[in-house]
Motif scaffolding. Structure first.
Motif, PDB file in Angstrom:
ATOM      1  N   ARG A 194     -21.448  28.642  48.212  1.00 24.17           N
ATOM      2  CA  ARG A 194     -22.049  28.336  46.905  1.00 24.17           C
ATOM      3  C   ARG A 194     -22.489  26.879  46.885  1.00 24.17           C
ATOM      4  NH1 ARG A 194     -20.585  27.807  41.102  1.00 24.17           N
ATOM      5  NH2 ARG A 194     -22.381  28.758  40.067  1.00 24.17           N
ATOM      6  N   VAL A 195     -23.722  26.661  46.533  1.00 19.41           N
ATOM      7  CA  VAL A 195     -24.354  25.345  46.620  1.00 19.41           C
ATOM      8  C   VAL A 195     -23.627  24.288  45.772  1.00 19.41           C
ATOM      9  CG1 VAL A 195     -26.046  25.645  44.767  1.00 19.41           C
ATOM     10  CG2 VAL A 195     -26.641  24.280  46.742  1.00 19.41           C
ATOM     11  N   TYR A 196     -22.901  24.724  44.740  1.00 16.45           N
ATOM     12  CA  TYR A 196     -22.226  23.793  43.842  1.00 16.45           C
ATOM     13  C   TYR A 196     -20.834  23.395  44.334  1.00 16.45           C
ATOM     14  CZ  TYR A 196     -25.978  25.442  40.872  1.00 16.45           C
ATOM     15  OH  TYR A 196     -27.224  25.785  40.381  1.00 16.45           O
ATOM     16  N   GLU A 197     -20.323  24.047  45.357  1.00 11.30           N
ATOM     17  CA  GLU A 197     -18.985  23.734  45.865  1.00 11.30           C
ATOM     18  C   GLU A 197     -19.077  22.610  46.891  1.00 11.30           C
ATOM     19  OE1 GLU A 197     -17.015  27.249  47.291  1.00 11.30           O
ATOM     20  OE2 GLU A 197     -17.329  28.301  45.396  1.00 11.30           O
ATOM     21  N   ARG A 198     -18.227  21.627  46.729  1.00  9.70           N
ATOM     22  CA  ARG A 198     -18.212  20.483  47.634  1.00  9.70           C
ATOM     23  C   ARG A 198     -16.817  20.327  48.206  1.00  9.70           C
ATOM     24  NH1 ARG A 198     -22.985  20.980  47.081  1.00  9.70           N
ATOM     25  NH2 ARG A 198     -24.516  19.382  46.772  1.00  9.70           N
ATOM     26  N   PRO A 199     -16.697  19.803  49.392  1.00  6.92           N
ATOM     27  CA  PRO A 199     -17.777  19.377  50.273  1.00  6.92           C
ATOM     28  C   PRO A 199     -18.397  20.576  50.989  1.00  6.92           C
ATOM     29  CG  PRO A 199     -15.676  18.982  51.347  1.00  6.92           C
ATOM     30  CD  PRO A 199     -15.372  19.527  49.974  1.00  6.92           C
ATOM     31  N   LEU A 200     -19.641  20.405  51.404  1.00  7.76           N
ATOM     32  CA  LEU A 200     -20.309  21.441  52.187  1.00  7.76           C
ATOM     33  C   LEU A 200     -19.713  21.449  53.587  1.00  7.76           C
ATOM     34  CD1 LEU A 200     -24.073  20.793  51.318  1.00  7.76           C
ATOM     35  CD2 LEU A 200     -22.582  22.541  50.363  1.00  7.76           C
ATOM     36  N   PRO A 201     -19.529  22.635  54.167  1.00  7.62           N
ATOM     37  CA  PRO A 201     -19.058  22.663  55.555  1.00  7.62           C
ATOM     38  C   PRO A 201     -20.132  22.121  56.497  1.00  7.62           C
ATOM     39  CG  PRO A 201     -19.505  24.891  54.746  1.00  7.62           C
ATOM     40  CD  PRO A 201     -19.733  23.966  53.609  1.00  7.62           C
ATOM     41  N   ALA A 202     -19.694  21.636  57.634  1.00 10.48           N
ATOM     42  CA  ALA A 202     -20.633  21.117  58.631  1.00 10.48           C
ATOM     43  C   ALA A 202     -21.409  22.277  59.245  1.00 10.48           C
ATOM     44  CB  ALA A 202     -19.875  20.361  59.710  1.00 10.48           C
ATOM     45  N   GLY A 203     -22.659  22.029  59.543  1.00 10.88           N
ATOM     46  CA  GLY A 203     -23.479  23.050  60.177  1.00 10.88           C
ATOM     47  C   GLY A 203     -24.944  22.854  59.843  1.00 10.88           C
ATOM     48  N   TYR A 204     -25.708  23.907  60.043  1.00 15.43           N
ATOM     49  CA  TYR A 204     -27.147  23.933  59.778  1.00 15.43           C
ATOM     50  C   TYR A 204     -27.319  24.511  58.374  1.00 15.43           C
ATOM     51  CZ  TYR A 204     -32.117  24.727  60.760  1.00 15.43           C
ATOM     52  OH  TYR A 204     -33.497  24.712  60.742  1.00 15.43           O
ATOM     53  N   HIS A 205     -27.634  23.639  57.415  1.00 13.68           N
ATOM     54  CA  HIS A 205     -27.678  24.010  55.997  1.00 13.68           C
ATOM     55  C   HIS A 205     -29.020  24.628  55.621  1.00 13.68           C
ATOM     56  CE1 HIS A 205     -24.550  20.835  56.174  1.00 13.68           C
ATOM     57  NE2 HIS A 205     -23.898  21.768  55.498  1.00 13.68           N
ATOM     58  N   VAL A 206     -28.945  25.874  55.120  1.00 10.66           N
ATOM     59  CA  VAL A 206     -30.133  26.653  54.788  1.00 10.66           C
ATOM     60  C   VAL A 206     -30.038  27.101  53.335  1.00 10.66           C
ATOM     61  CG1 VAL A 206     -31.413  28.771  55.322  1.00 10.66           C
ATOM     62  CG2 VAL A 206     -30.284  27.496  57.167  1.00 10.66           C
ATOM     63  N   LEU A 207     -31.051  26.782  52.544  1.00  8.75           N
ATOM     64  CA  LEU A 207     -31.083  27.268  51.167  1.00  8.75           C
ATOM     65  C   LEU A 207     -31.583  28.707  51.192  1.00  8.75           C
ATOM     66  CD1 LEU A 207     -30.562  26.701  48.204  1.00  8.75           C
ATOM     67  CD2 LEU A 207     -32.900  25.799  48.030  1.00  8.75           C
ATOM     68  N   ALA A 208     -30.731  29.629  50.761  1.00  7.49           N
ATOM     69  CA  ALA A 208     -31.040  31.061  50.785  1.00  7.49           C
ATOM     70  C   ALA A 208     -31.498  31.539  49.415  1.00  7.49           C
ATOM     71  CB  ALA A 208     -29.810  31.845  51.254  1.00  7.49           C
ATOM     72  N   GLU A 209     -32.194  30.686  48.705  1.00  5.85           N
ATOM     73  CA  GLU A 209     -32.719  30.975  47.363  1.00  5.85           C
ATOM     74  C   GLU A 209     -34.205  30.670  47.346  1.00  5.85           C
ATOM     75  OE1 GLU A 209     -30.981  32.178  44.898  1.00  5.85           O
ATOM     76  OE2 GLU A 209     -28.904  31.616  45.225  1.00  5.85           O
ATOM     77  N   ARG A 210     -34.968  31.451  46.592  1.00  4.29           N
ATOM     78  CA  ARG A 210     -36.394  31.188  46.463  1.00  4.29           C
ATOM     79  C   ARG A 210     -36.645  30.012  45.514  1.00  4.29           C
ATOM     80  NH1 ARG A 210     -41.177  34.284  48.016  1.00  4.29           N
ATOM     81  NH2 ARG A 210     -39.633  35.444  49.159  1.00  4.29           N
ATOM     82  N   LEU A 211     -35.762  29.861  44.525  1.00  2.00           N
ATOM     83  CA  LEU A 211     -35.891  28.778  43.551  1.00  2.00           C
ATOM     84  C   LEU A 211     -34.837  27.710  43.821  1.00  2.00           C
ATOM     85  CD1 LEU A 211     -36.267  30.921  40.291  1.00  2.00           C
ATOM     86  CD2 LEU A 211     -38.090  29.959  41.721  1.00  2.00           C
ATOM     87  N   TRP A 212     -35.201  26.461  43.503  1.00  2.00           N
ATOM     88  CA  TRP A 212     -34.237  25.375  43.666  1.00  2.00           C
ATOM     89  C   TRP A 212     -33.086  25.577  42.675  1.00  2.00           C
ATOM     90  CZ3 TRP A 212     -33.803  22.080  47.478  1.00  2.00           C
ATOM     91  CH2 TRP A 212     -32.876  21.042  47.353  1.00  2.00           C
ATOM     92  N   PRO A 213     -31.836  25.358  43.088  1.00  2.00           N
ATOM     93  CA  PRO A 213     -30.686  25.577  42.200  1.00  2.00           C
ATOM     94  C   PRO A 213     -30.683  24.612  41.008  1.00  2.00           C
ATOM     95  CG  PRO A 213     -29.982  25.098  44.460  1.00  2.00           C
ATOM     96  CD  PRO A 213     -31.454  24.948  44.421  1.00  2.00           C
ATOM     97  N   ARG A 214     -30.397  25.167  39.846  1.00  2.00           N
ATOM     98  CA  ARG A 214     -30.355  24.359  38.620  1.00  2.00           C
ATOM     99  C   ARG A 214     -29.306  23.270  38.714  1.00  2.00           C
ATOM    100  NH1 ARG A 214     -30.455  29.180  34.188  1.00  2.00           N
ATOM    101  NH2 ARG A 214     -32.620  29.773  34.545  1.00  2.00           N
ATOM    102  N   GLY A 215     -29.670  22.104  38.211  1.00  2.00           N
ATOM    103  CA  GLY A 215     -28.728  21.003  38.117  1.00  2.00           C
ATOM    104  C   GLY A 215     -28.427  20.287  39.415  1.00  2.00           C
ATOM    105  N   VAL A 216     -29.116  20.632  40.484  1.00  3.10           N
ATOM    106  CA  VAL A 216     -28.888  19.986  41.780  1.00  3.10           C
ATOM    107  C   VAL A 216     -30.090  19.106  42.094  1.00  3.10           C
ATOM    108  CG1 VAL A 216     -28.539  20.335  44.250  1.00  3.10           C
ATOM    109  CG2 VAL A 216     -27.494  21.913  42.620  1.00  3.10           C
ATOM    110  N   ARG A 217     -29.827  17.828  42.315  1.00  8.39           N
ATOM    111  CA  ARG A 217     -30.917  16.926  42.695  1.00  8.39           C
ATOM    112  C   ARG A 217     -31.205  17.101  44.180  1.00  8.39           C
ATOM    113  NH1 ARG A 217     -29.201  11.075  40.759  1.00  8.39           N
ATOM    114  NH2 ARG A 217     -28.184  11.389  42.754  1.00  8.39           N
ATOM    115  N   LYS A 218     -32.478  17.052  44.524  1.00 10.17           N
ATOM    116  CA  LYS A 218     -32.867  17.280  45.922  1.00 10.17           C
ATOM    117  C   LYS A 218     -32.190  16.293  46.868  1.00 10.17           C
ATOM    118  CE  LYS A 218     -36.873  19.869  44.920  1.00 10.17           C
ATOM    119  NZ  LYS A 218     -38.129  20.385  45.246  1.00 10.17           N
ATOM    120  N   GLU A 219     -32.000  15.069  46.432  1.00  9.46           N
ATOM    121  CA  GLU A 219     -31.361  14.086  47.310  1.00  9.46           C
ATOM    122  C   GLU A 219     -29.861  14.325  47.461  1.00  9.46           C
ATOM    123  OE1 GLU A 219     -32.053  12.180  43.209  1.00  9.46           O
ATOM    124  OE2 GLU A 219     -33.247  13.314  44.643  1.00  9.46           O
TER     125      GLU A 219
END
Length: 127
Positions: free
Chosen positions: A18-43
């Motif tokens: 889940r994109v909102y859970e931190r920290p992200l695990p190490a690896g090759y990060h792929v957004l599996a959504e067509r739309l950008w997740p709400r409330g998440v800044r691209k940076e």
């Protein structure tokens, strides 16, 4: 015709996260959504890939609406869509270069979401 890396001896490690859970695990990060997740800044989201052609079509996503009773049909329809994009799936796996593939999703439901289906599809590929 594209060339792919040599046949993998082991299936890649593919994790849904889940994109909102931190920290992200190490690896090759792929957004599996067509739309950008709400409330998440691209940076604030370190992405390696955002293959929109491997995400559910807008029509399918809107039809599903995260209604659990539609899950089985959603899964079948989405796998049918993904079957048209095997080359893109292999490219994604090649680009991960052996790192774990982390499929990021925004849904609250950890079991009934597109990343789960995409993981199933990617694991079935023999690139």
């Amino acid at each position: 015709m594209t060339s792919h890396s040599p046949l993998r001896l082991h299936p890649p490690e593919i994790i849904t996260w889940r994109v909102y859970e931190r920290p992200l695990p190490a690896g090759y990060h792929v957004l599996a959504e067509r739309l950008w997740p709400r409330g998440v800044r691209k940076e604030d989201l370190p992405l390696d890939d955002w293959p929109k052609e491997l995400t559910p079509s807008t029509a399918l996503r809107q039809w599903f609406g995260h209604v659990e009773d539609r899950w089985t049909e959603f899964r079948e329809r989405y796998l049918k869509e993904l079957a048209e994009h095997q080359e893109e799936a292999c490219r994604l796996l090649d680009n991960a270069e052996g790192r774990p593939v982390i499929l990021l999703y925004a849904a609250h439901d950890k079991i009934h979401n597109g990343a789960v289906v995409l993981r199933e599809f990617l694991l079935s590929q023999s690139c």
